[in-house]
Design a protein around this motif. Structure first.
Motif, PDB file in Angstrom:
ATOM      1  N   ALA A  52       1.024  -1.085  -0.043  1.00  0.00           N
ATOM      2  CA  ALA A  52      -0.001  -0.039   0.057  1.00  0.00           C
ATOM      3  C   ALA A  52       0.833   1.100   0.133  1.00  0.00           C
ATOM      4  CB  ALA A  52      -1.023   0.013   1.255  1.00  0.00           C
ATOM      5  N   GLU A  53       0.532   2.406  -0.797  1.00  0.00           N
ATOM      6  CA  GLU A  53       1.215   3.594  -0.760  1.00  0.00           C
ATOM      7  C   GLU A  53       1.589   4.070   0.736  1.00  0.00           C
ATOM      8  OE1 GLU A  53       1.260   7.745  -3.019  1.00  0.00           O
ATOM      9  OE2 GLU A  53      -0.116   6.080  -3.912  1.00  0.00           O
ATOM     10  N   GLY A  54       2.910   4.351   0.742  1.00  0.00           N
ATOM     11  CA  GLY A  54       3.358   4.894   2.013  1.00  0.00           C
ATOM     12  C   GLY A  54       3.954   3.974   2.992  1.00  0.00           C
ATOM     13  N   THR A  55       3.788   2.606   2.641  1.00  0.00           N
ATOM     14  CA  THR A  55       4.483   1.422   3.517  1.00  0.00           C
ATOM     15  C   THR A  55       5.748   1.222   2.762  1.00  0.00           C
ATOM     16  OG1 THR A  55       3.277  -0.196   2.067  1.00  0.00           O
ATOM     17  CG2 THR A  55       2.027   0.296   4.073  1.00  0.00           C
ATOM     18  N   ARG A  56       6.716   0.781   3.659  1.00  0.00           N
ATOM     19  CA  ARG A  56       8.070   0.195   3.097  1.00  0.00           C
ATOM     20  C   ARG A  56       7.827  -1.111   3.040  1.00  0.00           C
ATOM     21  NH1 ARG A  56      11.721   3.157   7.782  1.00  0.00           N
ATOM     22  NH2 ARG A  56      10.040   2.104   8.803  1.00  0.00           N
ATOM     23  N   ILE A 103       8.186  -0.578  -3.594  1.00  0.00           N
ATOM     24  CA  ILE A 103       8.817  -1.780  -3.365  1.00  0.00           C
ATOM     25  C   ILE A 103      10.303  -2.079  -3.745  1.00  0.00           C
ATOM     26  CG2 ILE A 103       8.768  -4.435  -3.494  1.00  0.00           C
ATOM     27  CD1 ILE A 103       5.810  -4.128  -4.218  1.00  0.00           C
ATOM     28  N   ARG A 104      11.103  -2.234  -2.569  1.00  0.00           N
ATOM     29  CA  ARG A 104      12.612  -2.161  -2.627  1.00  0.00           C
ATOM     30  C   ARG A 104      12.932  -3.609  -2.954  1.00  0.00           C
ATOM     31  NH1 ARG A 104      17.074  -1.328   1.531  1.00  0.00           N
ATOM     32  NH2 ARG A 104      19.025  -1.388   0.124  1.00  0.00           N
ATOM     33  N   LEU A 105      13.604  -4.006  -3.907  1.00  0.00           N
ATOM     34  CA  LEU A 105      14.341  -5.379  -4.291  1.00  0.00           C
ATOM     35  C   LEU A 105      15.839  -5.293  -3.877  1.00  0.00           C
ATOM     36  CD1 LEU A 105      14.005  -8.188  -5.342  1.00  0.00           C
ATOM     37  CD2 LEU A 105      14.815  -7.351  -7.559  1.00  0.00           C
ATOM     38  N   VAL A 106      16.033  -6.224  -2.941  1.00  0.00           N
ATOM     39  CA  VAL A 106      17.536  -6.197  -2.465  1.00  0.00           C
ATOM     40  C   VAL A 106      18.130  -7.635  -2.839  1.00  0.00           C
ATOM     41  CG1 VAL A 106      19.153  -6.023  -0.356  1.00  0.00           C
ATOM     42  CG2 VAL A 106      17.191  -4.898  -0.470  1.00  0.00           C
ATOM     43  N   GLU A 107      19.112  -7.471  -3.620  1.00  0.00           N
ATOM     44  CA  GLU A 107      19.778  -8.771  -4.129  1.00  0.00           C
ATOM     45  C   GLU A 107      21.190  -8.977  -3.626  1.00  0.00           C
ATOM     46  OE1 GLU A 107      18.471  -9.966  -8.447  1.00  0.00           O
ATOM     47  OE2 GLU A 107      18.919  -7.752  -8.433  1.00  0.00           O
ATOM     48  N   ASP A 108      21.273 -10.142  -2.984  1.00  0.00           N
ATOM     49  CA  ASP A 108      22.422 -10.553  -2.211  1.00  0.00           C
ATOM     50  C   ASP A 108      23.086 -11.730  -2.691  1.00  0.00           C
ATOM     51  OD1 ASP A 108      23.875 -11.617   0.011  1.00  0.00           O
ATOM     52  OD2 ASP A 108      23.126  -9.717   0.983  1.00  0.00           O
ATOM     53  N   ASP A 109      24.400 -11.688  -2.666  1.00  0.00           N
ATOM     54  CA  ASP A 109      25.006 -12.999  -3.339  1.00  0.00           C
ATOM     55  C   ASP A 109      25.045 -14.085  -2.423  1.00  0.00           C
ATOM     56  OD1 ASP A 109      25.515 -11.738  -5.782  1.00  0.00           O
ATOM     57  OD2 ASP A 109      27.412 -10.933  -5.060  1.00  0.00           O
ATOM     58  N   ARG A 110      24.798 -13.869  -1.350  1.00  0.00           N
ATOM     59  CA  ARG A 110      24.991 -14.943  -0.069  1.00  0.00           C
ATOM     60  C   ARG A 110      23.671 -15.937  -0.359  1.00  0.00           C
ATOM     61  NH1 ARG A 110      26.442 -10.901   4.641  1.00  0.00           N
ATOM     62  NH2 ARG A 110      24.897  -9.658   3.456  1.00  0.00           N
ATOM     63  N   ASP A 111      23.796 -17.014   0.295  1.00  0.00           N
ATOM     64  CA  ASP A 111      22.538 -17.875   0.407  1.00  0.00           C
ATOM     65  C   ASP A 111      21.762 -17.675   1.340  1.00  0.00           C
ATOM     66  OD1 ASP A 111      22.771 -20.173   2.580  1.00  0.00           O
ATOM     67  OD2 ASP A 111      24.887 -20.054   1.675  1.00  0.00           O
ATOM     68  N   VAL A 112      20.457 -18.197   1.515  1.00  0.00           N
ATOM     69  CA  VAL A 112      19.308 -17.946   2.549  1.00  0.00           C
ATOM     70  C   VAL A 112      19.867 -18.436   3.963  1.00  0.00           C
ATOM     71  CG1 VAL A 112      18.123 -19.869   2.238  1.00  0.00           C
ATOM     72  CG2 VAL A 112      16.923 -17.889   2.942  1.00  0.00           C
ATOM     73  N   ASN A 113      20.854 -19.245   3.831  1.00  0.00           N
ATOM     74  CA  ASN A 113      21.168 -19.603   5.407  1.00  0.00           C
ATOM     75  C   ASN A 113      22.404 -19.102   5.583  1.00  0.00           C
ATOM     76  OD1 ASN A 113      19.194 -21.530   5.728  1.00  0.00           O
ATOM     77  ND2 ASN A 113      19.893 -22.797   4.054  1.00  0.00           N
ATOM     78  N   ASP A 114      22.844 -18.141   5.013  1.00  0.00           N
ATOM     79  CA  ASP A 114      24.235 -17.601   5.359  1.00  0.00           C
ATOM     80  C   ASP A 114      24.133 -16.593   6.663  1.00  0.00           C
ATOM     81  OD1 ASP A 114      26.160 -15.100   5.094  1.00  0.00           O
ATOM     82  OD2 ASP A 114      27.173 -16.586   4.150  1.00  0.00           O
TER      83      ASP A 114
END
Length: 137
Positions: A52-56, A103-114
Motif C-alpha cells: 500500500a502506498e506509504g508502506t515500506r 517496493i525495494r528489491l535487495v539482491e544479495d550474493d549470499r545464500d538464504v542460510n548464510d
C-alpha cells in the motif's frame, strides 16, 4: 522445490524429474526454469497486492541459494532455474503499471542460510520499524 511424501508417493509424471529423498517421509523435486519463472511472477503479484502506498516493503533475494540444497555444488543447484525465478520476481515487482513502485528489491550474493545474509535482513527490519538494535555483534 516441490514436496512429496515417500518416494513411492511421487506421481508417475514426475518420476523422471530431479528428485531428492530428504528422509523416508519426504521426497523433494527440483523445479524447472519455467516453473521458477511462474513462481517468481506469482510471488511478485502477491507482494504487489499487499503493498500500500506509504508502506515500506523490501524483498530480499538470496542469489547464492534459496535453500541448503540449492547452493553451488548441492543436489538442487541450478543457476538457470534460479535466475529465471529472480528475473521474473524483479520484472514482476516492476510491473509497468506503477503498482509496487515503492517496493525495494535487495539482491544479495549470499545464500538464504548464510549468517551474514540473515543478520543483514534482521538489522534492516530493525531499522525499518524504528527500533534500536539490542547489541551490535
Amino acid at each position: 522445490m516441490v514436496n512429496f511424501g515417500p518416494p513411492d508417493s511421487v506421481p508417475e509424471r514426475f518420476r523422471g524429474r530431479q528428485l531428492y529423498a530428504h528422509n523416508p517421509s519426504v521426497t523433494l523435486m527440483r523445479t524447472t526454469p519455467a516453473e521458477c519463472a511462474l513462481l517468481g511472477r506469482r510471488i511478485a503479484e502477491r507482494v504487489r497486492g499487499m503493498w500500500a502506498e506509504g508502506t515500506r516493503v523490501e524483498v530480499w533475494v538470496p542469489r547464492g541459494g534459496v535453500s541448503a540444497l540449492s547452493v553451488r555444488g548441492a543436489p538442487f543447484w541450478d543457476a538457470e532455474a534460479d535466475e529465471a525465478l529472480f528475473r521474473a520476481l524483479a520484472d514482476g515487482l516492476r510491473d509497468g503499471e506503477g503498482k509496487g513502485e515503492g517496493i525495494r528489491l535487495v539482491e544479495d550474493d549470499r545464500d538464504v542460510n548464510d549468517e551474514g545474509f540473515v543478520r543483514a535482513m534482521v538489522m534492516r527490519l530493525v531499522e525499518m520499524v524504528g527500533m534500536e538494535p539490542l547489541e551490535k555483534r
